[in-house]
Design a protein around this motif. Structure first.
Motif, PDB file in Angstrom:
ATOM      1  N   ILE A 118     -25.259  57.911 -24.189  1.00  0.00           N
ATOM      2  CA  ILE A 118     -24.485  58.566 -25.234  1.00  0.00           C
ATOM      3  C   ILE A 118     -23.023  58.623 -24.812  1.00  0.00           C
ATOM      4  O   ILE A 118     -22.695  59.166 -23.750  1.00  0.00           O
ATOM      5  N   VAL A 119     -22.129  58.074 -25.640  1.00  0.00           N
ATOM      6  CA  VAL A 119     -20.698  58.044 -25.350  1.00  0.00           C
ATOM      7  C   VAL A 119     -19.966  58.855 -26.416  1.00  0.00           C
ATOM      8  O   VAL A 119     -20.158  58.639 -27.613  1.00  0.00           O
ATOM      9  N   ASP A 120     -19.124  59.772 -25.942  1.00  0.00           N
ATOM     10  CA  ASP A 120     -18.355  60.623 -26.852  1.00  0.00           C
ATOM     11  C   ASP A 120     -16.877  60.464 -26.532  1.00  0.00           C
ATOM     12  O   ASP A 120     -16.451  60.655 -25.389  1.00  0.00           O
ATOM     13  N   TYR A 121     -16.069  60.080 -27.538  1.00  0.00           N
ATOM     14  CA  TYR A 121     -14.631  59.922 -27.341  1.00  0.00           C
ATOM     15  C   TYR A 121     -13.937  61.279 -27.458  1.00  0.00           C
ATOM     16  O   TYR A 121     -14.254  62.075 -28.348  1.00  0.00           O
ATOM     17  N   LYS A 122     -12.955  61.518 -26.588  1.00  0.00           N
ATOM     18  CA  LYS A 122     -12.185  62.749 -26.638  1.00  0.00           C
ATOM     19  C   LYS A 122     -10.691  62.429 -26.589  1.00  0.00           C
ATOM     20  O   LYS A 122     -10.257  61.530 -25.862  1.00  0.00           O
ATOM     21  N   THR A 123      -9.908  63.194 -27.367  1.00  0.00           N
ATOM     22  CA  THR A 123      -8.459  62.969 -27.414  1.00  0.00           C
ATOM     23  C   THR A 123      -7.694  64.273 -27.218  1.00  0.00           C
ATOM     24  O   THR A 123      -6.508  64.348 -27.547  1.00  0.00           O
ATOM     25  N   GLY A 124      -8.342  65.310 -26.695  1.00  0.00           N
ATOM     26  CA  GLY A 124      -7.701  66.606 -26.519  1.00  0.00           C
ATOM     27  C   GLY A 124      -6.639  66.609 -25.435  1.00  0.00           C
ATOM     28  O   GLY A 124      -6.450  65.642 -24.697  1.00  0.00           O
ATOM     29  N   ARG A 125      -5.967  67.752 -25.334  1.00  0.00           N
ATOM     30  CA  ARG A 125      -4.825  67.854 -24.420  1.00  0.00           C
ATOM     31  C   ARG A 125      -5.226  67.844 -22.953  1.00  0.00           C
ATOM     32  O   ARG A 125      -4.429  67.467 -22.096  1.00  0.00           O
ATOM     33  N   HIS A 126      -6.445  68.285 -22.662  1.00  0.00           N
ATOM     34  CA  HIS A 126      -6.834  68.472 -21.264  1.00  0.00           C
ATOM     35  C   HIS A 126      -7.896  67.466 -20.834  1.00  0.00           C
ATOM     36  O   HIS A 126      -8.793  67.113 -21.614  1.00  0.00           O
ATOM     37  N   GLY A 127      -7.801  67.032 -19.591  1.00  0.00           N
ATOM     38  CA  GLY A 127      -8.816  66.152 -19.039  1.00  0.00           C
ATOM     39  C   GLY A 127     -10.158  66.869 -18.933  1.00  0.00           C
ATOM     40  O   GLY A 127     -10.242  68.095 -19.029  1.00  0.00           O
ATOM     41  N   LEU A 128     -11.211  66.092 -18.720  1.00  0.00           N
ATOM     42  CA  LEU A 128     -12.568  66.635 -18.703  1.00  0.00           C
ATOM     43  C   LEU A 128     -13.225  66.368 -17.355  1.00  0.00           C
ATOM     44  O   LEU A 128     -12.830  65.463 -16.619  1.00  0.00           O
TER      45      LEU A 128
END
Length: 268
Positions: free
Chosen positions: A143-153
């Protein structure tokens, strides 16, 4: 009689945990109260998702990093931004993220699913939702989920994501393939936070989801039987009220603090 299965999505569970009043307004009140306007960070995230999906709709020979960046510009919208200049700045920034991401991606590998809807009975629930990407790797799907938020994960973010765990459970049943691994692909930093679930960790996520679903289903049934909506679905005032879509219909939320500008949650 067999117990009725409760249909859930990660969004529905998250809304209930965040604020029961917002849950009622979003899923139960009819007509639905007016929502606020678009948020710039949501526009940016949607464009990136749409561009990456469109990339894999192209023939393999056309799936280049430059093509991916061009798709960001093709799908771009200015909704929620302060002005055209701010929108253009973030359009170019997002195009750069996608370019660099695709440059490191094996674009010849065909995903099992893109924006794939999965739905399956698991425990006392019907877990469903839309997965950004599902990859086949060896004998398993990921399962791959793209993220574009301000903070790294981090790995903890991947491990603790109830949404990703439910996608694993639903994808197993929908695709009839083994699945344990989840990944958060954070495009602004070009990093991947991954976690390999065990049956025990999935069971913990499922148990918590079942508890939340039972709570909101009981409140829903009681409301439909004539219960007091304000008692059954109380407000949960906090920082999140500043960007709630239903702020204009909630006095408690308005009192919790000032509203944010639609572009306030963009990365600087």
């Amino acid at each position: 009689m067999p117990k009725r299965l409760i249909k859930v999505t990660p969004s529905k569970l998250g809304t209930w945990a965040d604020c029961p009043r917002r849950f009622r307004m979003a899923y139960l009140d009819r007509p639905t109260p007016a929502r606020g306007g678009p948020w710039a960070h949501s526009t940016l995230g949607a464009v990136v998702h749409n561009a990456l999906k469109a990339l894999f709709d192209l023939p393999q020979r056309a799936r280049s990093a430059d093509a991916a960046a061009g798709l960001v510009r093709t799908h771009w919208k200015d909704d929620g931004f302060a002005d055209a200049a701010q929108a253009a700045e973030h359009r170019d920034r997002a195009a750069g993220w996608v370019h660099d991401y695709v440059a490191e991606l094996d674009v010849a590998h065909e995903p099992v699913g893109l924006e794939r809807w999965v739905s399956a009975p698991v425990g006392s629930l019907v877990a469903e939702g839309r997965v950004d990407r599902i990859d086949q790797r060896g004998d398993e799907v990921v399962i791959v989920d793209y993220k574009t938020g301000r903070h790294g994960l981090t790995t903890d973010d991947a491990r603790g994501s109830q949404a990703l765990a439910l996608y694993v459970l639903a994808a197993r049943r929908t695709l009839r393939r083994p699945c344990t691994k989840v990944e958060l692909h954070h495009l602004p930093t070009g990093t991947v936070a991954a976690w390999e679930h065990t049956e025990e960790s999935l069971a913990r996520h499922l148990r918590r989801a079942e508890e939340s679903a039972e709570e909101f289903q009981l409140a829903t049934d009681t409301l439909r039987a004539g219960g007091d909506g304000d008692v059954l679905f109380p407000a949960n005032p906090g920082r999140q009220c500043s960007w709630c879509d239903f702020r204009r219909s909630c006095a408690d939320g308005q009192a919790a603090g000032p509203a944010l500008e639609p572009w306030a949650m963009l990365s600087s």
